[in-house]
Write an enzyme that holds these catalytic residues in place. Structure first.
Site, PDB file in Angstrom:
ATOM      1  N   THR A 168      14.665  11.119   8.720  1.00 34.53           N
ATOM      2  CA  THR A 168      14.455   9.702   8.429  1.00 34.53           C
ATOM      3  C   THR A 168      12.980   9.326   8.490  1.00 34.53           C
ATOM      4  O   THR A 168      12.549   8.390   7.816  1.00 34.53           O
ATOM      5  CB  THR A 168      15.263   8.822   9.403  1.00 34.53           C
ATOM      6  N   LEU A 169      12.188  10.048   9.288  1.00 34.73           N
ATOM      7  CA  LEU A 169      10.743   9.803   9.297  1.00 34.73           C
ATOM      8  C   LEU A 169      10.136  10.223   7.973  1.00 34.73           C
ATOM      9  O   LEU A 169       9.266   9.525   7.414  1.00 34.73           O
ATOM     10  CB  LEU A 169      10.097  10.536  10.468  1.00 34.73           C
ATOM     11  N   ASN A 170      10.575  11.368   7.442  1.00 34.07           N
ATOM     12  CA  ASN A 170      10.077  11.804   6.133  1.00 34.07           C
ATOM     13  C   ASN A 170      10.369  10.748   5.074  1.00 34.07           C
ATOM     14  O   ASN A 170       9.513  10.422   4.233  1.00 34.07           O
ATOM     15  CB  ASN A 170      10.728  13.129   5.734  1.00 34.07           C
ATOM     16  N   ALA A 193      12.680  18.574   3.147  1.00 32.05           N
ATOM     17  CA  ALA A 193      12.468  17.158   2.784  1.00 32.05           C
ATOM     18  C   ALA A 193      12.773  16.850   1.324  1.00 32.05           C
ATOM     19  O   ALA A 193      12.475  15.754   0.861  1.00 32.05           O
ATOM     20  CB  ALA A 193      11.055  16.692   3.121  1.00 32.05           C
ATOM     21  N   ALA A 194      13.416  17.771   0.620  1.00 29.90           N
ATOM     22  CA  ALA A 194      13.829  17.443  -0.751  1.00 29.90           C
ATOM     23  C   ALA A 194      14.787  16.255  -0.744  1.00 29.90           C
ATOM     24  O   ALA A 194      14.623  15.294  -1.498  1.00 29.90           O
ATOM     25  CB  ALA A 194      14.481  18.655  -1.420  1.00 29.90           C
ATOM     26  N   GLY A 195      15.785  16.309   0.135  1.00 32.36           N
ATOM     27  CA  GLY A 195      16.738  15.211   0.217  1.00 32.36           C
ATOM     28  C   GLY A 195      16.127  13.940   0.786  1.00 32.36           C
ATOM     29  O   GLY A 195      16.479  12.830   0.374  1.00 32.36           O
ATOM     30  N   ASP A 196      15.182  14.084   1.711  1.00 27.67           N
ATOM     31  CA  ASP A 196      14.542  12.916   2.318  1.00 27.67           C
ATOM     32  C   ASP A 196      13.687  12.168   1.296  1.00 27.67           C
ATOM     33  O   ASP A 196      13.674  10.934   1.260  1.00 27.67           O
ATOM     34  CB  ASP A 196      13.670  13.339   3.499  1.00 27.67           C
TER      35      ASP A 196
END
Length: 304
Positions: free
Chosen positions: A30-32, A252-255
Site C-alpha cells: 500500500t505504500l508503493n 510492485a506491478a500490482g501496486d
C-alpha cells in the site's frame, strides 16, 4: 482536493545487487501504491505505525519528499519496521522473504491514537487497503479496521480493496476466505488477480473467481497479460500494450496498477480505460529493480 488514505505497512527492502550484495530501500504494497498515486498528482496520506529509530525517520522523510501526507503515521518508542528481501529469477519473477513478526505496524489497531486515526477515514474520498493490510492484524484488529471502513463508506468514501495475498501472513484458507469476503462486502472497487485468488479458491476458472467478488466494480488481473473488468454487470476483457523492454523485477506491478487505476477513475476515466492505464504503468515498473522506480522513469501518459 481529492484525498486518498492508504492503510498498511512499509518495510525495509533489500534487493539483489551485483556481486552477491543487496541494496537497501523501502517498500510495502500500500505504500508503493501511495507513492505512485502521489506521483500521478493525487493527494494521498499514508496510515501506518513505525518505530522511533533512524530508519523510520528516514522513511517518513522519503514519503514527505514524494508528497505523501504523514500526519497519520503513529510512532512507537522502542519498535522497528519490518524487513523484506527480494530474490528475482531470470524472467524477473520475484520471491519474498519477510522478517516482520514484531514490526511496529502490527500494533496499529491497538494504540491510544487508533480510534482517532480510524475516525479520520470518514474525511477521505477513497480509502485503499489490501489483504496484506488485514494479515498484519489479529481478528479483532481486522474487524475494528473493517468497521471503521464501513463507517467511512456510509459517509460517502469509496472503498478500494486489493487482494494482494501472501500465504505466510495467514493461518489457513478459511481464515483468508473470511477476511476476503468481509473486505469484498465492504468495498466499492476490488482489484483482484488470478495469482491471489487461486490459492484461496483453488481449481476455479477466471469467471468463477471474479464471481466471488461482490462489488459493483471489479478487476481480475490474469496470469497471462491482461485483465477482466466487471462494471455494472458486464464483463470486459482488457489486453495491455506489449512490454517492449526487458522485465527485470515484477515487484510492485500490482501496486502501480492500483495507483494508475485509482488515479484514472478519480479523473473520470471509465473502468476499462482505467485498467489500460494500470497495465501501462505496471509495464514500466517491471522494467526496473525494486518496488519504486526512479521518478524520471515515470511515463507521461500513465493515466491517459
Amino acid at each position: 482536493m481529492t484525498r486518498v488514505a492508504c492503510i498498511g505497512e512499509c518495510m525495509i527492502e533489500l534487493r539483489q545487487a551485483s556481486g552477491g550484495l543487496y541494496s537497501r530501500g523501502f517498500g510495502g504494497d500500500t505504500l508503493n501504491t501511495a507513492v505512485y498515486l502521489a506521483r500521478l498528482g493525487i493527494g494521498v496520506d499514508y496510515i501506518t505505525a513505525l518505530g522511533n529509530d533512524s530508519l523510520s525517520d528516514e522513511m517518513v522523510e522519503v514519503w514527505r519528499a514524494e508528497g505523501i501526507g504523514t500526519t497519520k503515521v503513529a510512532r512507537l518508542k522502542g519498535k522497528l519496521p519490518g524487513i523484506y528481501m527480494i530474490e528475482t529469477n531470470e524472467e524477473g519473477e520475484r520471491r519474498f522473504f519477510h522478517w516482520r513478526e514484531s514490526s511496529a505496524a502490527r500494533q496499529l489497531m491497538d494504540l491510544s491514537e487508533t480510534d482517532g486515526i480510524l475516525k479520520s477515514l470518514t474525511g477521505y474520498d477513497i480509502v485503499y487497503f489490501s489483504a496484506i493490510t488485514l494479515s498484519i492484524f489479529n481478528p479483532e484488529g481486522r474487524e475494528k479496521l473493517l468497521g471503521a471502513i464501513r463507517l467511512a463508506r456510509g459517509q460517502g468514501a469509496r472503498i478500494v480493496f486489493d487482494t494482494n495475498f501472501r500465504a505466510r501472513g495467514w493461518g489457513d484458507r478459511d481464515e483468508v476466505r473470511a477476511a476476503f469476503e468481509g473486505a469484498f462486502a465492504t468495498s466499492d472497487i476490488v482489484l483482484a488477480s488470478t495469482e491471489d485468488m487461486l490459492p484461496v479458491y483453488p481449481d476455479e476458472t477466471d469467471e468463477q473467481l471474479i464471481q466471488h467478488v461482490g462489488s459493483t466494480e471489479a478487476i481480475l488481473k490474469l496470469l497471462d497479460p491482461g485483465s477482466i473488468v466487471r462494471f455494472e454487470g458486464v464483463l470486459h476483457e482488457v489486453t495491455p500494450e506489449p512490454v517492449t523492454n526487458a522485465v527485470v523485477d515484477t515487484t510492485a506491478a500490482g501496486d502501480s496498477f492500483a495507483a494508475a487505476y485509482i488515479a484514472a477513475r478519480l479523473g473520470g476515466v471509465d473502468p476499462v480505460e482505467a485498467a489500460r492505464a494500470g497495465h501501462r504503468l505496471a509495464g514500466v515498473v517491471v522494467c526496473y529493480p525494486g518496488a519504486i522506480i526512479p521518478r524520471s522513469a515515470m511515463p507521461a501518459r500513465a493515466t491517459k
